[in-house]
Design a protein around this motif. Structure first.
Motif, mmCIF file in Angstrom:
data_model
loop_
_atom_site.group_PDB
_atom_site.id
_atom_site.type_symbol
_atom_site.label_atom_id
_atom_site.label_comp_id
_atom_site.label_asym_id
_atom_site.label_seq_id
_atom_site.Cartn_x
_atom_site.Cartn_y
_atom_site.Cartn_z
ATOM 1 N N CYS A 155 5.929 6.445 -5.142
ATOM 2 C CA CYS A 155 4.706 6.841 -5.843
ATOM 3 C C CYS A 155 3.478 6.965 -4.955
ATOM 4 O O CYS A 155 2.390 7.291 -5.445
ATOM 5 C CB CYS A 155 4.406 5.828 -6.950
ATOM 6 S SG CYS A 155 5.703 5.687 -8.196
ATOM 7 N N LYS A 156 3.609 6.719 -3.658
ATOM 8 C CA LYS A 156 2.436 6.644 -2.808
ATOM 9 C C LYS A 156 1.636 7.949 -2.753
ATOM 10 O O LYS A 156 0.411 7.920 -2.596
ATOM 11 C CB LYS A 156 2.822 6.216 -1.394
ATOM 12 C CG LYS A 156 3.689 7.198 -0.624
ATOM 13 C CD LYS A 156 4.029 6.628 0.753
ATOM 14 C CE LYS A 156 4.847 7.596 1.583
ATOM 15 N NZ LYS A 156 5.162 7.013 2.917
ATOM 16 N N ALA A 209 0.804 -1.212 0.000
ATOM 17 C CA ALA A 209 0.000 0.000 0.000
ATOM 18 C C ALA A 209 0.831 1.252 0.000
ATOM 19 O O ALA A 209 1.969 1.282 0.429
ATOM 20 C CB ALA A 209 -0.888 0.004 1.224
ATOM 21 N N CYS A 210 0.196 2.319 -0.493
ATOM 22 C CA CYS A 210 0.778 3.646 -0.340
ATOM 23 C C CYS A 210 -0.306 4.522 0.223
ATOM 24 O O CYS A 210 -1.306 4.743 -0.399
ATOM 25 C CB CYS A 210 1.298 4.179 -1.667
ATOM 26 S SG CYS A 210 0.206 3.935 -3.047
ATOM 27 N N GLY A 211 -0.147 5.049 1.423
ATOM 28 C CA GLY A 211 -1.248 5.641 2.158
ATOM 29 C C GLY A 211 -1.556 7.046 1.740
ATOM 30 O O GLY A 211 -0.779 7.727 1.106
ATOM 31 N N LYS A 218 8.818 -2.446 -3.643
ATOM 32 C CA LYS A 218 8.573 -1.646 -2.450
ATOM 33 C C LYS A 218 9.142 -0.236 -2.594
ATOM 34 O O LYS A 218 8.523 0.744 -2.146
ATOM 35 C CB LYS A 218 9.170 -2.337 -1.228
ATOM 36 C CG LYS A 218 8.455 -3.621 -0.842
ATOM 37 C CD LYS A 218 9.106 -4.269 0.372
ATOM 38 C CE LYS A 218 8.373 -5.525 0.785
ATOM 39 N NZ LYS A 218 8.989 -6.171 1.968
ATOM 40 N N HIS A 232 -0.381 7.386 -10.750
ATOM 41 C CA HIS A 232 0.335 6.402 -9.939
ATOM 42 C C HIS A 232 0.916 5.290 -10.810
ATOM 43 O O HIS A 232 2.064 4.867 -10.616
ATOM 44 C CB HIS A 232 -0.607 5.815 -8.890
ATOM 45 C CG HIS A 232 0.000 4.722 -8.078
ATOM 46 N ND1 HIS A 232 -0.225 3.396 -8.334
ATOM 47 C CD2 HIS A 232 0.856 4.761 -7.021
ATOM 48 C CE1 HIS A 232 0.442 2.649 -7.479
ATOM 49 N NE2 HIS A 232 1.106 3.456 -6.666
ATOM 50 N N ASP A 248 -5.344 3.502 -2.124
ATOM 51 C CA ASP A 248 -4.025 2.898 -1.929
ATOM 52 C C ASP A 248 -4.082 1.379 -1.916
ATOM 53 O O ASP A 248 -3.125 0.718 -2.304
ATOM 54 C CB ASP A 248 -3.361 3.417 -0.654
ATOM 55 C CG ASP A 248 -4.314 3.531 0.514
ATOM 56 O OD1 ASP A 248 -5.503 3.233 0.360
ATOM 57 O OD2 ASP A 248 -3.867 3.925 1.599
ATOM 58 N N ARG A 286 6.726 1.689 -4.790
ATOM 59 C CA ARG A 286 5.508 2.053 -4.059
ATOM 60 C C ARG A 286 5.765 3.251 -3.148
ATOM 61 O O ARG A 286 4.925 4.155 -3.043
ATOM 62 C CB ARG A 286 5.025 0.869 -3.230
ATOM 63 C CG ARG A 286 4.541 -0.333 -3.999
ATOM 64 C CD ARG A 286 3.312 -0.099 -4.825
ATOM 65 N NE ARG A 286 2.148 0.278 -4.062
ATOM 66 C CZ ARG A 286 0.911 0.238 -4.551
ATOM 67 N NH1 ARG A 286 0.700 -0.172 -5.787
ATOM 68 N NH2 ARG A 286 -0.114 0.603 -3.824
ATOM 69 N N GLU A 287 6.884 3.247 -2.489
ATOM 70 C CA GLU A 287 7.215 4.354 -1.598
ATOM 71 C C GLU A 287 7.361 5.650 -2.385
ATOM 72 O O GLU A 287 6.884 6.714 -1.965
ATOM 73 C CB GLU A 287 8.502 4.033 -0.842
ATOM 74 C CG GLU A 287 8.948 5.116 0.134
ATOM 75 C CD GLU A 287 7.995 5.314 1.296
ATOM 76 O OE1 GLU A 287 8.015 6.415 1.887
ATOM 77 O OE2 GLU A 287 7.222 4.384 1.620
ATOM 78 N N GLU A 317 -1.325 0.629 4.169
ATOM 79 C CA GLU A 317 0.108 0.488 4.413
ATOM 80 C C GLU A 317 0.342 -0.572 5.483
ATOM 81 O O GLU A 317 1.183 -1.471 5.333
ATOM 82 C CB GLU A 317 0.725 1.824 4.828
ATOM 83 C CG GLU A 317 2.231 1.763 4.981
ATOM 84 C CD GLU A 317 2.865 3.135 5.144
ATOM 85 O OE1 GLU A 317 4.103 3.197 5.216
ATOM 86 O OE2 GLU A 317 2.124 4.134 5.210
#
Length: 216
Positions: free
Chosen positions: A204-205, A26-28, A198, A155, A213, A201-202, A106
């Motif tokens: 582009c969150k 997830a990306c919050g 990972k 995203h 997300d 994702r970080e 997340e």
């Protein structure tokens, strides 16, 4: 079984018919999360405080962490879903929903990244919490589908720019934004547990609106 035509419903309807798969790390969003206070009970929303008025009577003063107005039904439904995930779904440490009512993806996907924990992270092991999931989706506040689509498109492009070349774009279908992501969610081809994924994702969150997300 039928699902509401929200963004979440369109994505999850294809997944709960087979063992439900976690889509991605997830990306919050930017909303404050309600912290998990225990693994046995959902953290309750604080009751309004009472303070004496100048004439000696008492009046209610809303706590700063009270549920957002107009979202209590969605929040309460998510609380019921999380409770099910902790008791019947096989995830004792499933996190509380955010005060917005959206799940904290997340934290959810941190749990799903553990060995053997991925398969039931969306609706519980053996789909034990599908009813609660559907109930929550049925009262999810309506989204601006165009804004959702634009958010997910940005995203997806960001994910590809950061090395995840097979990450697909969302599409508009029947006026609804359908998330992209893994080209084959039923048989995932993206390694969501890899350091490269990972890292992407970080990076582009921030592109995703709150609540999207966990969908892409």
């Amino acid at each position: 079984m039928s699902f509401p035509t929200t963004t979440a419903g369109l994505r999850l309807a294809a997944l709960v018919a087979v063992p439900v798969l976690a889509l991605s790390v997830a990306c919050g969003g930017s909303d404050d999360a309600a912290g998990t206070r225990s693994h046995d009970a959902i953290a309750d929303v604080p009751s309004p405080k009472t303070e004496p008025s100048t004439d000696g009577s008492t009046e209610e003063k809303a706590s700063p962490s009270a549920k957002p107005a107009g979202k209590s039904a969605y929040y309460d439904a998510q609380v019921a879903f999380v409770r099910c995930m902790r008791t019947k779904g096989g995830y004792e440490d499933y996190p509380d929903p955010k005060l917005s009512g959206h799940l904290d993806w997340e934290k959810v996907n941190e749990i799903g990244s553990r060995p053997g924990a991925n398969q039931g992270i969306k609706a519980g092991r053996n789909n034990a919490c599908v009813d609660e999931l559907q109930a929550a989706m049925a009262v999810e506040p309506k989204r601006d589908q165009q804004k959702s689509y634009e958010s997910m498109l940005a995203h997806a492009q960001c994910m590809r720019d950061n090395g995840i070349g097979r990450f697909t774009n969302p599409v508009m279908s029947g006026g609804n934004a359908v998330p992209g992501g893994d080209p084959d969610p039923a048989s995932p081809v993206l390694d969501t547990g890899s350091p490269a994924y990972k890292q992407a994702r970080e990076a582009c969150k921030a592109k995703l609106l709150d609540g999207l997300d966990g969908m892409q």
